[in-house]
Scaffold this active site. Structure first.
Site, mmCIF file in Angstrom:
data_model
loop_
_atom_site.group_PDB
_atom_site.id
_atom_site.type_symbol
_atom_site.label_atom_id
_atom_site.label_comp_id
_atom_site.label_asym_id
_atom_site.label_seq_id
_atom_site.Cartn_x
_atom_site.Cartn_y
_atom_site.Cartn_z
ATOM 1 N N TYR A 138 -53.818 -5.657 -63.589
ATOM 2 C CA TYR A 138 -53.672 -4.808 -64.586
ATOM 3 C C TYR A 138 -52.144 -4.373 -64.822
ATOM 4 O O TYR A 138 -51.869 -3.369 -65.605
ATOM 5 C CB TYR A 138 -54.453 -3.734 -64.460
ATOM 6 C CG TYR A 138 -56.008 -3.779 -64.730
ATOM 7 C CD1 TYR A 138 -56.659 -4.673 -64.020
ATOM 8 C CD2 TYR A 138 -56.591 -3.028 -65.667
ATOM 9 C CE1 TYR A 138 -57.933 -4.698 -64.285
ATOM 10 C CE2 TYR A 138 -57.829 -3.106 -66.098
ATOM 11 C CZ TYR A 138 -58.669 -4.108 -65.375
ATOM 12 O OH TYR A 138 -59.959 -4.231 -65.525
ATOM 13 N N LYS A 189 -58.855 -11.784 -51.392
ATOM 14 C CA LYS A 189 -59.098 -13.310 -51.884
ATOM 15 C C LYS A 189 -57.735 -13.908 -51.332
ATOM 16 O O LYS A 189 -57.395 -14.861 -52.133
ATOM 17 C CB LYS A 189 -59.301 -13.279 -53.337
ATOM 18 C CG LYS A 189 -59.815 -14.715 -53.751
ATOM 19 C CD LYS A 189 -61.159 -15.198 -53.664
ATOM 20 C CE LYS A 189 -61.525 -16.618 -53.637
ATOM 21 N NZ LYS A 189 -62.741 -16.984 -53.217
ATOM 22 N N ASP A 222 -65.677 -12.784 -53.361
ATOM 23 C CA ASP A 222 -67.040 -13.654 -53.764
ATOM 24 C C ASP A 222 -68.275 -13.356 -52.654
ATOM 25 O O ASP A 222 -69.218 -12.816 -53.060
ATOM 26 C CB ASP A 222 -66.837 -15.050 -54.028
ATOM 27 C CG ASP A 222 -65.865 -15.856 -52.806
ATOM 28 O OD1 ASP A 222 -65.319 -15.037 -52.071
ATOM 29 O OD2 ASP A 222 -65.804 -16.955 -52.961
ATOM 30 N N ASP A 246 -62.758 -3.400 -60.170
ATOM 31 C CA ASP A 246 -63.550 -3.418 -61.511
ATOM 32 C C ASP A 246 -64.885 -4.094 -61.485
ATOM 33 O O ASP A 246 -65.801 -3.548 -61.710
ATOM 34 C CB ASP A 246 -62.548 -3.891 -62.575
ATOM 35 C CG ASP A 246 -63.131 -3.849 -63.989
ATOM 36 O OD1 ASP A 246 -63.783 -2.925 -64.248
ATOM 37 O OD2 ASP A 246 -63.108 -4.823 -64.827
ATOM 38 N N ASP A 250 -68.859 -2.424 -61.083
ATOM 39 C CA ASP A 250 -70.077 -2.709 -62.142
ATOM 40 C C ASP A 250 -71.258 -3.302 -61.250
ATOM 41 O O ASP A 250 -72.583 -2.780 -61.433
ATOM 42 C CB ASP A 250 -69.672 -3.828 -63.204
ATOM 43 C CG ASP A 250 -69.169 -3.094 -64.363
ATOM 44 O OD1 ASP A 250 -68.599 -2.155 -64.305
ATOM 45 O OD2 ASP A 250 -69.368 -3.582 -65.663
HETATM 46 C C1 IPM Z 1 -63.678 0.330 -65.991
HETATM 47 C C2 IPM Z 1 -63.511 -0.326 -67.249
HETATM 48 C C3 IPM Z 1 -62.206 -0.787 -68.068
HETATM 49 C C4 IPM Z 1 -61.432 -1.576 -66.960
HETATM 50 C C5 IPM Z 1 -62.429 -1.244 -69.370
HETATM 51 C C6 IPM Z 1 -62.894 -0.150 -70.245
HETATM 52 C C7 IPM Z 1 -60.929 -1.752 -69.626
HETATM 53 O O1 IPM Z 1 -64.174 -1.323 -67.383
HETATM 54 O O2 IPM Z 1 -62.978 1.474 -66.051
HETATM 55 O O3 IPM Z 1 -64.138 -0.196 -64.932
HETATM 56 O O4 IPM Z 1 -61.579 -2.472 -66.906
HETATM 57 O O5 IPM Z 1 -60.597 -0.742 -66.233
HETATM 58 MG MG MG Z 2 -65.106 -1.886 -65.377
#
Ligand code: IPM
Ligand code: MG
Length: 354
Positions: A138, A189, A222, A246, A250
């Site tokens: 990022y 990785k 992975d 990230d 999720d």
């Molecule tokens: C998170 C989100 C953000 C990220 C998005 C909104 C860009 O997915 O906070 O995990 O990728 O950092």
């Molecule tokens: Mg995210």
């Protein structure tokens, strides 16, 4: 009486709904505690602001945020504004200059929540994912040349610095050390990414030597998805790069039952700048305005903010109230398979606080 000043930035979509609910609950926490007060100032920055002003926040935005004790953030993202503009214009525009390099994402299966792991043996989980939050994938390094031509080229360069990797490793080892199991998994990785990730592994080894009481292991990202799914109990604290974490966070949220529950803290551990607290779900335009967004992720986020502000007793009380609410199926919002509305869940948590 202690007073904590909070900047609230609801942002876009359901961000507005859950932050309003979160502010209500935080006020109830302060009232219940009696030892501190919370003062909120609201900022209407986000995609609507962008459509009026051409920027996601004003030029002096950071200067205005700087004096606050914490930032309480909803979500950014709108169907009619490109995602990279909303993200870089507000969320990253705060995280990066305020050096909130440690993104902390706890995951637990809260009482009463149905998890997709229910068929896995021994399916309990209590994880904290530490996401490197200032560089890596990022970093924003890269560019595009020969736009629109067949030979168009785009680069997206990951940046790993010794300083950046060392500080997030130390943060993660210290956090792992503070938890009962003293167990850390370093996600990598380095089989394929042979520069940045190999340095990442080397620094993990160096920092590990400072924490002889922490047991740690290394997982390729992975393979980590498989371990999270099949052997959830073998994991405690996790550290990973910006993008890897990230994605893993999720997955973690889904495995714990819903994206609607998961909280985040974007921490500047040195406290030179305010830290920022946000639920990890996004703006969720498909359910915006319906009053059915799950506010639990925001309440848990508020709990993390209270902890950061030093209000541990209030934070503990709030966590108990959240657990009491999730244990009651009548307070499950649609993402959890229920029919409860945001306002009902909020009222339920406030009642449990009392
Ligand atoms: C998170 C989100 C953000 C990220 C998005 C909104 C860009 O997915 O906070 O995990 O990728 O950092
Ligand atoms: Mg995210």
């Amino acid at each position: 009486m202690r007073t904590h000043r909070i900047a609230s930035i609801p942002g876009d979509g359901i961000g507005k709904e859950v932050i309003a609910a979160g502010v209500e609950v935080l006020k109830a926490c302060a009232l219940r505690d009696g030892g501190f007060a919370l003062e909120f100032e609201h900022f209407d920055w986000g995609s609507d602001y962008y459509k009026r002003n051409g920027v996601m926040m004003p030029a002096d935005g950071l200067a205005r945020l700087k004096p606050f004790d914490a930032i309480f953030f909803g979500a950014v993202g709108a169907p009619d504004v490109p995602d990279h503009i909303t993200l870089w214009g507000l969320r990253l525009a705060i995280c990066q200059p305020f050096d909130q390099y440690a993104n902390v994402r706890p995951t637990r299966i809260l009482p009463g929540i149905r998890t997709p792991l229910r068929d896995v043996a021994d399916a309990d989980l209590d994880w904290v994912i530490v996401r490197e939050n200032s560089e890596g994938e990022y970093a924003g390094q890269g560019g595009r040349s020969h736009r629109g031509l067949p030979e168009e080229v785009a680069t997206e360069v990951s940046i790993f610095t010794r300083a950046g990797v060392t500080r997030i490793m130390r943060f993660a080892f210290r956090l792992a050390q503070s938890r009962p199991r003293k167990l850390l998994t370093v996600v990598t990785k380095s089989n394929a990414q042979r520069n940045g990730m190999v340095m990442w592994d080397e620094i993990a080894h160096e920092v590990a030597a400072e924490f002889p009481d922490v047991t740690w292991d290394k997982m390729l990202v992975d393979a980590m998805t498989v371990r999270m799914t099949m052997k959830p109990k073998s994991i405690d604290t996790v550290v990973a790069t910006n993008l890897h974490a990230d994605i893993l966070s999720d997955l973690a949220a889904a495995l714990a039952g819903s994206m609607g529950i998961a909280p985040t803290a974007n921490l500047n551990p040195e406290r030179q700048f305010p830290s920022m607290f946000e639920p990890i779900h996004g703006s969720a335009f498909d359910i915006t305005g319906k009053g059915i967004a799950n506010p639990i992720g925001t309440f848990w986020t508020a709990q993390m903010m209270l902890e950061h502000l030093g209000e541990q007793a209030a934070a503990n009380r709030l966590m108990k109230a959240i657990e009491a609410a999730t244990a009651n199926p009548a307070l499950h919002s649609p993402d959890l398979g229920g029919t409860a509305r945001t306002a009902e869940v909020t009222a339920g948590v406030i009642a449990a606080l009392a």
